[in-house]
Design a protein around this motif. Structure first.
Motif, PDB file in Angstrom:
ATOM      1  N   ASP A  47       0.824  -1.082  -0.027  1.00  0.00           N
ATOM      2  CA  ASP A  47      -0.195  -0.013  -0.041  1.00  0.00           C
ATOM      3  C   ASP A  47       1.045   1.224   0.110  1.00  0.00           C
ATOM      4  N   TRP A  66       1.210   3.970  -2.720  1.00  0.00           N
ATOM      5  CA  TRP A  66       1.038   5.604  -2.345  1.00  0.00           C
ATOM      6  C   TRP A  66       2.129   6.342  -3.229  1.00  0.00           C
ATOM      7  N   GLY A 124      -3.642   8.597  -1.241  1.00  0.00           N
ATOM      8  CA  GLY A 124      -3.783   7.189  -0.606  1.00  0.00           C
ATOM      9  C   GLY A 124      -4.891   6.415  -1.299  1.00  0.00           C
ATOM     10  N   SER A 136      -5.178   5.467   5.001  1.00  0.00           N
ATOM     11  CA  SER A 136      -5.010   7.079   4.971  1.00  0.00           C
ATOM     12  C   SER A 136      -4.050   7.541   5.706  1.00  0.00           C
ATOM     13  N   TRP A 187      -0.859   7.116   4.933  1.00  0.00           N
ATOM     14  CA  TRP A 187       0.474   7.872   4.464  1.00  0.00           C
ATOM     15  C   TRP A 187       0.269   9.171   4.112  1.00  0.00           C
ATOM     16  N   ASP A 188      -0.798   9.752   3.839  1.00  0.00           N
ATOM     17  CA  ASP A 188      -1.306  11.051   3.534  1.00  0.00           C
ATOM     18  C   ASP A 188      -1.005  11.899   4.894  1.00  0.00           C
TER      19      ASP A 188
END
Ligand SMILES: [Zn+2]
Length: 307
Positions: free
Chosen positions: A100, A104, A217, A221, A223-224
């Motif tokens: 994931d 991203w 993303g 959520s 990563w953001d």
């Protein structure tokens, strides 16, 4: 569970796809978040036509697919998780989360590099936002994504099951978070601590450059939030915001299959151009990378958005 998923792979994939598609389509029909602006028959025909085309293309080019490569990597001991013989119950979630993060990073990259933005803008050019938007990608971007996934698999060495799970989750989440639907506010806020919700990802489909360069993303959520690209909501609100890209707004171009296939090869790369030729802060006068244009400047005003 491992063998169950592997032996029922095709059924799980198809069941998840058609099941989630049907649920989301029904939800959008019963309680749409925003009115659509283009004929649904036209958009769905084009978006789903592209999905069919991409499916055939992937089968043709990569008969082995990502799961096949993961199986080979496991047999050969390639990749970190195989090399260090990480226990299965740790390797599966770790691999899904790492893949994931990789997607991203890939998403940020296709916004940042002008030539890749040409491809990725096919996904963004849709004039409406619904579950089929989540599946429309230019075939060249699809091939590029697959090659990047192959590289990630070779380095990471994820269990085969983790690859199946990741692909099924990504597919389902893409339909969910592109859904033209609304969750109750309290639920949206709670879910957002971990997952990407439709309201969160819709911000990313704004015509405004700074908004489109946020919320990259697809699944998590985190990563953001962690990496500084999170945005709560669009300036104009979810009902007032405009979906798409500014310099390509003709439905015959952006919501027809031939137009979508030709879109990467049209016009000068200006990234997500600002409105009407742009004010300096937004457009960067067409110079530099789209990713650098994350500050919004009100016409004649002070910076109003987040840097
Ligand atoms: Zn994007």
């Amino acid at each position: 569970m491992d063998t169950f998923i592997q032996t029922h792979e095709a059924g799980i994939r198809l069941g998840a796809f058609f099941g989630i598609f049907a649920l989301m389509a029904l939800w959008e029909l019963r309680a749409p978040r925003r009115p659509l602006t283009v004929s649904k028959a036209v958009r769905w025909g084009s978006n789903l036509g592209l999905v069919v085309l991409n499916t055939f293309l992937l089968r043709l080019l990569f008969p082995v697919a990502a799961v096949g490569l993961a199986a080979t990597a496991a047999a050969q001991g390639w990749g970190l998780l195989n090399h260090f013989a990480v226990p299965f119950w740790v390797a599966v979630p770790l691999a899904v989360i790492t893949m994931d993060l990789a997607i991203w990073l890939q998403h940020v990259m296709v916004h940042a590099v002008p030539a890749l933005w040409r491809l990725h803008r096919v996904h963004h050019a849709d004039l409406d936002y619904d579950l089929t938007t989540g599946a429309r990608f230019h075939p060249i971007e699809i091939v590029l994504s697959m090659l990047i996934k192959f590289a990630v698999i070779l380095v990471l060495g994820p269990p085969v099951v983790a690859v199946i799970l990741f692909e099924v989750i990504l597919n389902g989440m893409a339909m969910f978070n592109h859904g033209n639907v609304r969750l109750p506010e309290w639920l949206d806020h709670r879910l957002r601590w971990v997952f990407v919700t439709p309201d969160m990802h819709r911000v990313h489909h704004s015509v405004e450059a700074d908004e489109a360069n946020s919320n990259f993303g697809f699944n998590l959520s985190w990563w953001d939030r962690l990496l500084g690209t999170y945005r709560e909501s669009p300036r104009a609100g979810h009902l007032g915001m405009t979906i798409g890209i500014d310099d390509h707004r003709d439905p015959r171009e952006v919501d027809s299959l031939p137009g979508m296939l030709a879109l990467p090869f049209r016009g000068v790369v200006t990234g997500l151009a600002a409105r009407d030729g742009g004010h300096a802060g937004n457009a960067g006068a067409g110079s530099g990378y789209a990713i650098n244009r994350r500050t919004w400047v009100a016409p004649g005003g002070e910076p109003g958005g987040q840097a």
